[in-house]
Design a protein around this motif. Structure first.
Motif, PDB file in Angstrom:
ATOM      1  N   ARG A  80     -96.573  52.742 -23.280  1.00  0.00           N
ATOM      2  CA  ARG A  80     -96.682  51.285 -23.081  1.00  0.00           C
ATOM      3  C   ARG A  80     -97.283  50.952 -21.719  1.00  0.00           C
ATOM      4  O   ARG A  80     -98.089  50.047 -21.585  1.00  0.00           O
ATOM      5  N   LYS A  81     -96.859  51.666 -20.694  1.00  0.00           N
ATOM      6  CA  LYS A  81     -97.317  51.365 -19.344  1.00  0.00           C
ATOM      7  C   LYS A  81     -98.125  52.536 -18.801  1.00  0.00           C
ATOM      8  O   LYS A  81     -97.568  53.578 -18.445  1.00  0.00           O
ATOM      9  N   VAL A  82     -99.421  52.335 -18.750  1.00  0.00           N
ATOM     10  CA  VAL A  82    -100.335  53.336 -18.194  1.00  0.00           C
ATOM     11  C   VAL A  82    -101.138  52.663 -17.089  1.00  0.00           C
ATOM     12  O   VAL A  82    -101.648  51.548 -17.290  1.00  0.00           O
ATOM     13  N   PRO A  83    -101.228  53.262 -15.908  1.00  0.00           N
ATOM     14  CA  PRO A  83    -102.028  52.634 -14.834  1.00  0.00           C
ATOM     15  C   PRO A  83    -103.458  52.385 -15.296  1.00  0.00           C
ATOM     16  O   PRO A  83    -104.105  53.269 -15.867  1.00  0.00           O
ATOM     17  N   LYS A  84    -103.943  51.176 -15.084  1.00  0.00           N
ATOM     18  CA  LYS A  84    -105.302  50.836 -15.511  1.00  0.00           C
ATOM     19  C   LYS A  84    -106.328  51.630 -14.719  1.00  0.00           C
ATOM     20  O   LYS A  84    -106.138  51.907 -13.530  1.00  0.00           O
ATOM     21  N   PHE A  85    -107.406  51.963 -15.408  1.00  0.00           N
ATOM     22  CA  PHE A  85    -108.516  52.625 -14.732  1.00  0.00           C
ATOM     23  C   PHE A  85    -109.765  51.808 -14.988  1.00  0.00           C
ATOM     24  O   PHE A  85    -110.221  51.687 -16.132  1.00  0.00           O
ATOM     25  N   ALA A  86    -110.321  51.207 -13.925  1.00  0.00           N
ATOM     26  CA  ALA A  86    -111.562  50.423 -14.008  1.00  0.00           C
ATOM     27  C   ALA A  86    -111.622  49.611 -15.308  1.00  0.00           C
ATOM     28  O   ALA A  86    -112.480  49.859 -16.157  1.00  0.00           O
ATOM     29  N   PRO A  87    -110.721  48.634 -15.482  1.00  0.00           N
ATOM     30  CA  PRO A  87    -110.638  47.918 -16.760  1.00  0.00           C
ATOM     31  C   PRO A  87    -111.904  47.193 -17.160  1.00  0.00           C
ATOM     32  O   PRO A  87    -112.114  46.916 -18.343  1.00  0.00           O
ATOM     33  N   ALA A  88    -112.782  46.863 -16.217  1.00  0.00           N
ATOM     34  CA  ALA A  88    -114.055  46.208 -16.551  1.00  0.00           C
ATOM     35  C   ALA A  88    -115.187  47.215 -16.732  1.00  0.00           C
ATOM     36  O   ALA A  88    -116.351  46.846 -16.834  1.00  0.00           O
ATOM     37  N   GLY A  89    -114.845  48.519 -16.770  1.00  0.00           N
ATOM     38  CA  GLY A  89    -115.834  49.538 -17.087  1.00  0.00           C
ATOM     39  C   GLY A  89    -116.761  49.889 -15.940  1.00  0.00           C
ATOM     40  O   GLY A  89    -116.476  49.637 -14.770  1.00  0.00           O
ATOM     41  N   GLN A  90    -117.908  50.474 -16.296  1.00  0.00           N
ATOM     42  CA  GLN A  90    -118.886  50.867 -15.284  1.00  0.00           C
ATOM     43  C   GLN A  90    -120.254  50.295 -15.618  1.00  0.00           C
ATOM     44  O   GLN A  90    -120.573  49.986 -16.765  1.00  0.00           O
ATOM     45  N   SER A  91    -121.074  50.157 -14.585  1.00  0.00           N
ATOM     46  CA  SER A  91    -122.434  49.639 -14.747  1.00  0.00           C
ATOM     47  C   SER A  91    -123.379  50.427 -13.858  1.00  0.00           C
ATOM     48  O   SER A  91    -122.948  51.218 -13.019  1.00  0.00           O
ATOM     49  N   THR A  92    -124.666  50.207 -14.051  1.00  0.00           N
ATOM     50  CA  THR A  92    -125.670  50.847 -13.212  1.00  0.00           C
ATOM     51  C   THR A  92    -126.852  49.902 -13.044  1.00  0.00           C
ATOM     52  O   THR A  92    -126.907  48.847 -13.678  1.00  0.00           O
ATOM     53  N   GLN A  93    -127.785  50.291 -12.196  1.00  0.00           N
ATOM     54  CA  GLN A  93    -128.949  49.455 -11.912  1.00  0.00           C
ATOM     55  C   GLN A  93    -130.182  50.330 -11.753  1.00  0.00           C
ATOM     56  O   GLN A  93    -130.110  51.426 -11.198  1.00  0.00           O
ATOM     57  N   MET A  94    -131.306  49.835 -12.259  1.00  0.00           N
ATOM     58  CA  MET A  94    -132.589  50.520 -12.078  1.00  0.00           C
ATOM     59  C   MET A  94    -133.563  49.586 -11.367  1.00  0.00           C
ATOM     60  O   MET A  94    -133.610  48.388 -11.664  1.00  0.00           O
ATOM     61  N   ILE A  95    -134.321  50.148 -10.436  1.00  0.00           N
ATOM     62  CA  ILE A  95    -135.376  49.387  -9.756  1.00  0.00           C
ATOM     63  C   ILE A  95    -136.630  49.442 -10.618  1.00  0.00           C
ATOM     64  O   ILE A  95    -137.062  50.514 -11.037  1.00  0.00           O
ATOM     65  N   VAL A  96    -137.203  48.283 -10.873  1.00  0.00           N
ATOM     66  CA  VAL A  96    -138.380  48.173 -11.738  1.00  0.00           C
ATOM     67  C   VAL A  96    -139.618  47.924 -10.882  1.00  0.00           C
ATOM     68  O   VAL A  96    -139.625  47.016 -10.047  1.00  0.00           O
TER      69      VAL A  96
END
Length: 419
Positions: free
Chosen positions: A211-227
């Motif tokens: 029931r209780k697990v410490p959250k890990f990056a709840p909004a996930g991960q992202s990245t960026q590329m230079i164009v």
């Protein structure tokens, strides 16, 4: 005692240096407030405007613009003659809390140039997030940019305190990165991405059992590329993005048009600014892959390796694939409805529901929010749509573009006006 003039000077330098990182829009976080400061759950956090007109802001800064790397495309590169500054851990914590109390911000986006080495820098970023959470009971949104080469232990700790973690891929291809940042490699960047992906999967599995697990990056991960700093085609860029969506559980890929700053034989001329429209089209193509069921190879191909700057990617695809149209709005499957220009995901759901009870016409579609000035050319309500079958491709494209600029009119009158 804080030296306010010095803090203000640092803030001006390090906020300006952070503006080139675009990967801090909507958070998708769900960290609830249970008696502390801030709440990223209520409205979400972004650095732009919400649909109802509210401006949601982050304190977006670098911890420092000192850096051991000399990446040609980066304003903070080691060889660049700029004014340098660095915050202490406590200075960033105090700024965040004070700005939040004054209602200037609802969260923190924190990145950094690299001091000494990756772990040395990342340890300070993590310490800031930890102090905000544990000492100040801060429940607002925190986005940490992770540093290539950081240890798994620090990545794990960062995920416990940050809502989102991200690491910039920077240049879409390994060859382009080696040209402009020979000290870096994509392997340095994909290793922490893999770790984050695995931790997110583990968290979801543990959540099913405990029931209780410490959250890990709840909004996930992202990245960026230079164009535009290197010569990759739009096809290559969106295929790289698709690869990261499919294999790294990526929440978002961001696209940042290269801003020319210095003359360098490896870089585009300082006078060749990447068109804002190209950036915009890449985001639209990205949206098609994530929400409309398009494959990267459908949006572009070897014959058409760059996105059309005159029309959006969905309309460009429809113009190239006229044999798939017109679509009968009352009988077509969901997958094909999603491919009609001017018809969005929400409108498709409304169409599927409404057509159970009545035959739909153009007026109904307009009330559902369909952009009928585009859609009218690709749909039919009767068994045949002669208009789409009579005009040649070149004229058809121009009629669609003209129709998008004006109010709806009978398409047959447009056809007759050609003769």
């Amino acid at each position: 005692m804080m030296n306010f003039d010095r803090i203000k000077e640092k803030l001006e330098i390090l906020a300006d240096a952070a503006k080139y990182d675009v990967s801090c829009s909507s958070s998708g976080g769900n960290r609830k407030n249970k008696g502390g400061l801030g709440n990223s759950h209520v409205s979400g956090i972004c650095h732009s405007y919400t649909e109802d007109g509210r401006c949601i802001s982050l304190l977006k800064i670098l911890l420092t613009n000192h850096c051991i790397y000399d990446c040609a495309y980066c304003v903070s590169r080691k060889s660049n003659d700029i004014k340098r500054a660095a915050f202490t851990v406590d200075e960033v914590v105090d700024l965040t809390i004070n700005f939040y109390r004054r209602n200037y911000i609802e969260g923190l986006f924190l990145s950094s140039g690299i001091f000494k080495d990756a772990d040395f820098t990342m340890e300070r970023l993590v310490r800031i997030a930890k102090k905000l959470r544990q000492e100040h009971n801060f429940h607002g949104y925190i986005h940490l940019k992770t540093i290539p080469g950081t240890s798994d232990e620090l990545m794990k700790e960062a995920g416990l305190y940050a809502d989102r973690l991200s690491i910039n891929l920077e240049i879409p291809t390994e060859s382009g990165l080696k040209l402009l940042a020979p000290e870096k490699s994509h392997e340095q960047m994909t290793k922490p991405m893999t770790f984050i992906k695995n931790e997110l999967v583990l968290y979801k599995e543990e959540k099913k059992i405990f029931r209780k697990v410490p959250k890990f990056a709840p909004a996930g991960q992202s990245t960026q590329m230079i164009v535009g700093a290197t010569d990759e085609t739009d096809l290559k860029i969106i295929k790289v993005a698709d690869h990261f969506y499919q294999n790294y559980n990526m929440k978002r890929v961001y696209y940042s048009g290269y801003v020319p700053m210095i003359e360098d034989s490896r870089l585009p001329s300082v006078f060749s600014q990447v068109p804002m429209q190209r950036e915009n089209r890449l985001y639209q193509a990205d949206w098609l892959m994530r929400f409309y069921g398009f494959d990267a190879n459908e949006i572009l191909d070897q014959k058409n390796p760059f996105l059309d700057l005159e029309v959006d990617p969905k309309l460009a695809w429809a113009l190239r694939n006229r044999e798939k149209f017109p679509v009968n709005i009352n009988t077509a499957p969901k997958e094909m409805l999603l491919r009609i220009p001017g018809v969005g995901v929400t409108s498709v759901l409304k169409i599927l529901q409404a057509r159970k009870f009545q035959k739909l016409n153009l007026g109904h579609l307009k009330k559902m929010g369909v952009a009928t000035n585009r859609a009218k050319y690709f749909i039919e309500f009767e068994s045949e749509n002669i208009f789409n079958r009579l005009i040649d491709e070149q004229n058809f494209r121009q009629i669609v573009l003209n129709g998008m600029k004006s109010k709806w009119q009978n398409p047959f009158s447009e056809q007759l006006s050609l003769f």
